[in-house]
Write a protein that holds these residues in place. Sequence first.
Motif: not given
Length: 297
Positions: A92-100, A2-6
């Motif tokens: 941002h979700s974890a997946s969004e951060i990884r994409a950036i 899951p793309g958990t917002q931290q």
Amino acid sequence: MPGTQQPYVAECNLTPVASPFERRQFLKLGATVLSAGMLPNFASFASATSSPQVGLQLYTLRDWMAASVPATLKMVSAVGYSEVEFAGYFDHSASEIRAILNGEGLRSPSAHFALDKMISDTSAILDAAQEVGHQYIVIPYLSKEQRGTHIDDYKKLAQQLNEIGEACKKAGIQLAYHNHDFEFERRQDQLPFDVLLDETEPGLVCMELDLYWTVKAGQDPMTYFNLHPGRFKLWHVKDMDANGEFADVGTGNINFEAIFAQAEKAGVEHFYVERDRTDNKLQTIQQGFLGVSQLLG
């Protein structure tokens, strides 16, 4: 995963919310600096000082991160950094951060997460860390309540860190602890930092040594490298001026040359430029990149 917002993790209890002025200042600067006409200047700077090991702790740019994570990371990459350490994902979700990160050619070996969140949301944080690609999770700061009043409070903390470190290890991630100066204040004739080093398992907990706060507390980092070789996998590199306040790397009086000469003994794998407070963020990250690149030779 899951793309958990931290949640944002603040060091030194500084407010991580950008003021309207700060947001306008960043967006104006970003529009100028990130235009096609300005990027070659950064590329030339990065080429002249390039080192694949230089990282940036993004807490330095927390106000810019609050304004725009993609624009901030684009600027960081343009300056020449290849690694970043997160102090919050800023909605941002974890997946969004990884994409950036992938889009900017950056990697993020580590990130800061608050102790209470690591205790209550361990699984979610580990899932997010794996998604982003963090190899280390760092406990960045202790509130006054978490520090307690007796040395036994740090002994209990050490056991907590061992338990969290065990969960991290199962997920293929290493737990680290980041110091300030209060860990060097004596309690019952012991230093809390010594307790944390002595009573945490080396295979479960390593240290992110903040060189500024260690020197600020009157301690010699090299003494700790000799006593605990290999334990200091991450460093925060920030300088100190003549008044004991923050300074850009290479402009203060910390003897980084001597410290960096012991990097192998320390076991350091990642070097992060950081400055907790600065009036000129762009100058700070450029000077930091230049200073650490020169130290790494």
